[in-house]
Design an enzyme around this catalytic site. Sequence first.
Site, PDB file in Angstrom:
ATOM      1  CB  SER A 321      -0.904  -0.092   1.227  1.00 38.81           C
ATOM      2  OG  SER A 321      -1.618   1.056   1.435  1.00 38.81           O
ATOM      3  CG  ASP A 332       8.524   4.385 -11.240  1.00 36.63           C
ATOM      4  OD1 ASP A 332       9.102   3.286 -11.139  1.00 36.63           O
ATOM      5  OD2 ASP A 332       7.333   4.497 -11.587  1.00 36.63           O
ATOM      6  CE  LYS A 346      -5.945  -2.579  -0.932  1.00 35.08           C
ATOM      7  NZ  LYS A 346      -5.971  -1.150  -1.301  1.00 35.08           N
TER       8      LYS A 346
END
Length: 446
Positions: A321, A332, A346
């Site tokens: 989460s 990223d 999730k």
Amino acid sequence: MNQSAKRYSPLQAVLIGGAMATTATISLFGQAWTRCVHAALQDSPKALVYQVWQLVNREYVDSKFNQQDWEATRQSLLSKDYTSNDQAYVAIREALQKLGDPYTRFMDPKQFTALTTQTSGEVSGIGIRMEVNEKTKRLTIVEAIENSPAVKAGVKSGDEILAIDGKSTLKMKVDEASNLIRGKAGTGITLRLGRPGKNQFDLKLTRATIELPTVNYTLKQEGGRRIGYIRLREFSAHAADQMRRAIGNLNNKKVDSYVLDLRGNPGGLLQASIEIARMWLDNGGIVKTVDRVGGSEETKANRTALTNQPLAILVDGNSASASEILTGALKDNKRALVVGSQTFGKALVQSVHELTDGSGLAVTIAHYYTPKGTDINHKGITPDIQLDLTEAQERQLAANPDLIATVNDPQYARAIVALSNTKFAQPMTPPQSSQPLSIRAEDLKF
């Protein structure tokens, strides 16, 4: 973002969760509750059933409701008579089960209170952690929380709790003892304690609101490097403030690298995750959410990073989460090196609502993506350096927590080696970026 986490309540949050959570906003039902229905059904179990149906009908991310006829579900629910709230709870859970979404879930009042307490990062009590000692079988204090009534009264690690307000703790479980110790701030409690080398004694304390520590940190000397090790256990309402203090204190100690340990972190408040991401990241995207009609919102860094020193993140299969949002954002943007096991996976956001009788409802309202647009749902994040612990290693660390973040912790040790590599050993040069966008992060939770 120098914004206190105390600004938002656990009743105004969106959750993004994995092992623990859901992504959700918590709110009162408000105007969607029509006057005519309210007048006819107010304070009845049927009113609760209808309230839940309406919330799902209005917010659920899948407008086809998992190919279910949601209008027919309404008619079926309201055609029945409920003689108690417990009967209504059963009917609600059966209806929600048809959606095939474990994160859209109903919570009875006790479960809802537990969730809001967990995400608030606060509890009313005396500020201790307890366990039943394996050898003595006695209820024993593991630690007293900083600045708590217990610390101020002189409670020590290793003290045995023999009685609580006169009730013996012999064969008492930790949960039962916790229920007795917790209570309204300002009320009194008496513990009978046993301490090696001292006779049993009674200690009177006054309960207070305790901020639960969710961030632990220390300076580690690893070869020639000064490592700031930070472990974040949960994204509670106080996590961002605690993280800010941790980074500030470690910066003052002139660390040259950081290790952020998110292993076992099940998630929490989205706002906390966004604030913490901004402490590490000056520019770049953090997370994008997409709702039931395809509308998307994106939040980005805002040039408020507290450090640009090299960073490694530790993750495992229970990092979920909010942990995955933070990890995805830093990975990223090439701000951190991720070490460990595949994360939980999730990528759904829930809205959490307080219902009329004190129960609660979590409704999946959106899907989230990492800054590069990656959907990690049911997949998780793949570490840059994948290193799974063996069962024996997991047992060893679980049995001996002091070994975590030492040479006997393979994932931590591998992160230190990676940080020593000249490729990662230099402070990050912040990339240039356009003016960041933002979403109402205070309305979000993991």
